[in-house]
Design a protein around this motif. Structure first.
Motif, PDB file in Angstrom:
ATOM      1  N   ILE A 126      11.965   1.006  -0.460  1.00  0.00           N
ATOM      2  CA  ILE A 126      12.767   2.234  -0.375  1.00  0.00           C
ATOM      3  C   ILE A 126      13.879   2.219  -1.411  1.00  0.00           C
ATOM      4  N   ALA A 127      14.514   1.069  -1.583  1.00  0.00           N
ATOM      5  CA  ALA A 127      15.582   0.964  -2.585  1.00  0.00           C
ATOM      6  C   ALA A 127      15.041   1.231  -3.986  1.00  0.00           C
ATOM      7  N   ALA A 128      13.868   0.700  -4.287  1.00  0.00           N
ATOM      8  CA  ALA A 128      13.276   0.891  -5.611  1.00  0.00           C
ATOM      9  C   ALA A 128      12.902   2.347  -5.867  1.00  0.00           C
ATOM     10  N   ALA A 148       0.818  -1.212   0.000  1.00  0.00           N
ATOM     11  CA  ALA A 148       0.000   0.000   0.000  1.00  0.00           C
ATOM     12  C   ALA A 148       0.854   1.266   0.000  1.00  0.00           C
ATOM     13  N   ALA A 149       1.965   1.227   0.725  1.00  0.00           N
ATOM     14  CA  ALA A 149       2.860   2.392   0.820  1.00  0.00           C
ATOM     15  C   ALA A 149       4.053   2.192  -0.110  1.00  0.00           C
ATOM     16  N   SER A 150       3.754   1.964  -1.377  1.00  0.00           N
ATOM     17  CA  SER A 150       4.796   1.581  -2.334  1.00  0.00           C
ATOM     18  C   SER A 150       5.697   2.738  -2.751  1.00  0.00           C
ATOM     19  N   ASP A 151       5.372   3.956  -2.295  1.00  0.00           N
ATOM     20  CA  ASP A 151       6.209   5.110  -2.614  1.00  0.00           C
ATOM     21  C   ASP A 151       7.090   5.537  -1.434  1.00  0.00           C
ATOM     22  N   ALA A 152       7.191   4.697  -0.415  1.00  0.00           N
ATOM     23  CA  ALA A 152       7.927   5.050   0.804  1.00  0.00           C
ATOM     24  C   ALA A 152       9.415   5.244   0.542  1.00  0.00           C
ATOM     25  N   THR A 153       9.965   6.268   1.201  1.00  0.00           N
ATOM     26  CA  THR A 153      11.413   6.492   1.185  1.00  0.00           C
ATOM     27  C   THR A 153      11.999   6.552   2.592  1.00  0.00           C
ATOM     28  N   LEU A 154      11.131   6.529   3.594  1.00  0.00           N
ATOM     29  CA  LEU A 154      11.571   6.593   4.987  1.00  0.00           C
ATOM     30  C   LEU A 154      10.691   5.673   5.827  1.00  0.00           C
ATOM     31  N   LEU A 155      11.332   4.803   6.597  1.00  0.00           N
ATOM     32  CA  LEU A 155      10.624   3.918   7.521  1.00  0.00           C
ATOM     33  C   LEU A 155      11.058   4.258   8.938  1.00  0.00           C
ATOM     34  N   ILE A 156      10.084   4.509   9.816  1.00  0.00           N
ATOM     35  CA  ILE A 156      10.383   4.707  11.230  1.00  0.00           C
ATOM     36  C   ILE A 156       9.754   3.569  12.015  1.00  0.00           C
ATOM     37  N   ASN A 157      10.599   2.697  12.537  1.00  0.00           N
ATOM     38  CA  ASN A 157      10.154   1.565  13.349  1.00  0.00           C
ATOM     39  C   ASN A 157       9.989   2.032  14.795  1.00  0.00           C
ATOM     40  N   ASN A 158       8.783   2.450  15.116  1.00  0.00           N
ATOM     41  CA  ASN A 158       8.493   2.995  16.442  1.00  0.00           C
ATOM     42  C   ASN A 158       7.619   2.076  17.282  1.00  0.00           C
ATOM     43  N   ALA A 159       6.805   1.233  16.663  1.00  0.00           N
ATOM     44  CA  ALA A 159       5.867   0.392  17.404  1.00  0.00           C
ATOM     45  C   ALA A 159       6.603  -0.458  18.438  1.00  0.00           C
ATOM     46  N   GLY A 160       6.080  -0.501  19.644  1.00  0.00           N
ATOM     47  CA  GLY A 160       6.731  -1.282  20.693  1.00  0.00           C
ATOM     48  C   GLY A 160       5.802  -1.578  21.841  1.00  0.00           C
TER      49      GLY A 160
END
Length: 223
Positions: free
Chosen positions: A115-117, A66-78
């Motif tokens: 992100i690489a793509a 769904a978020a196929s245009d992402a360039t930044l991922l923030i892993n915050n869930a905890g």
């Protein structure tokens, strides 16, 4: 990284620190997918609600699509079960590891190719002072965050050739629901920490120390 043109996915963005990160990214001009297990919990103006349970492989795969245009991922869930490793509840210990380590790993594996793509970008992992400091009563959370720190360092090497920087944010208590039982004077303002983290991310820093206590603990590791 230029945040004004970033397309960010923030996990656990429905409340607490994640909501502050998402809100400030929007203020800086980024497009933001605010991810949560229940997307109806996302009430942030300007954000795109994204269903994501980091412990559910199908949910993770659908979010990456769904978020196929992402360039930044923030892993915050905890989560924090706060279990003693020797006689604590094993289900709680596993829950800490499943969300804080395996969840972060699963989302990183899913979004790194995206992100690489899109020409590269960044990953920010929200870690903890307990990545380095391991008090007995909080052993389950500390072990999971220590593992996530190792993941951060290892994935940095692996993702660099794809033009993806990986940054770890270490921070002590913040004034969020997770730290509700902690006296106010011992907690940082999550909005302040979010601003500090995003500034450092924009500079390309690999490691962020979110408060003075975390800095002291890091400085004492060699001892």
């Amino acid at each position: 990284m230029e945040l004004t043109t970033a397309v960010a996915v923030v996990t656990g963005a429905n409340r607490g620190f994640g909501r502050h990160l998402a809100a400030q990214l929007i203020e800086r001009g980024a497009k933001v997918y605010a991810a949560a297990r229940d997307p109806r919990a996302i009430d942030l103006p300007g954000a795109i609600a994204l269903q994501l349970d980091v412990t559910d492989p199908e949910s993770v795969a659908k979010a990456a699509a769904a978020a196929s245009d992402a360039t930044l991922l923030i892993n915050n869930a905890g989560v924090s079960a706060g279990q003693n490793l020797l006689d604590g509840d094993l289900d709680g210990i596993r829950a800490d590891m499943e969300t804080n380590y395996f969840g972060t790993l699963a989302v990183t594996r899913a979004f790194a190719p995206v992100i690489a793509a899109n020409g590269g970008g960044a990953v920010l992992n929200v870690l903890s002072i307990l990545s380095w400091l391991h008090p007995g009563p909080l052993g389950s959370y500390s072990a999971a965050k220590a593992a996530a720190w190792a993941l951060t360092n290892a994935s940095r090497d692996l993702l660099a050739p794809s033009g993806i920087t990986v940054t770890g944010l270490h921070v002590a208590y913040m004034d969020t629901d997770m730290a509700a039982s902690i006296p106010p004077e011992q907690k940082s303002d999550p909005a302040v920490v979010a601003a500090l983290a995003l500034d450092a991310l924009a500079r390309g820093d690999q490691e962020i120390l979110g408060d003075e206590l975390t800095g002291r603990v890091k400085a004492g590791l060699a001892g």
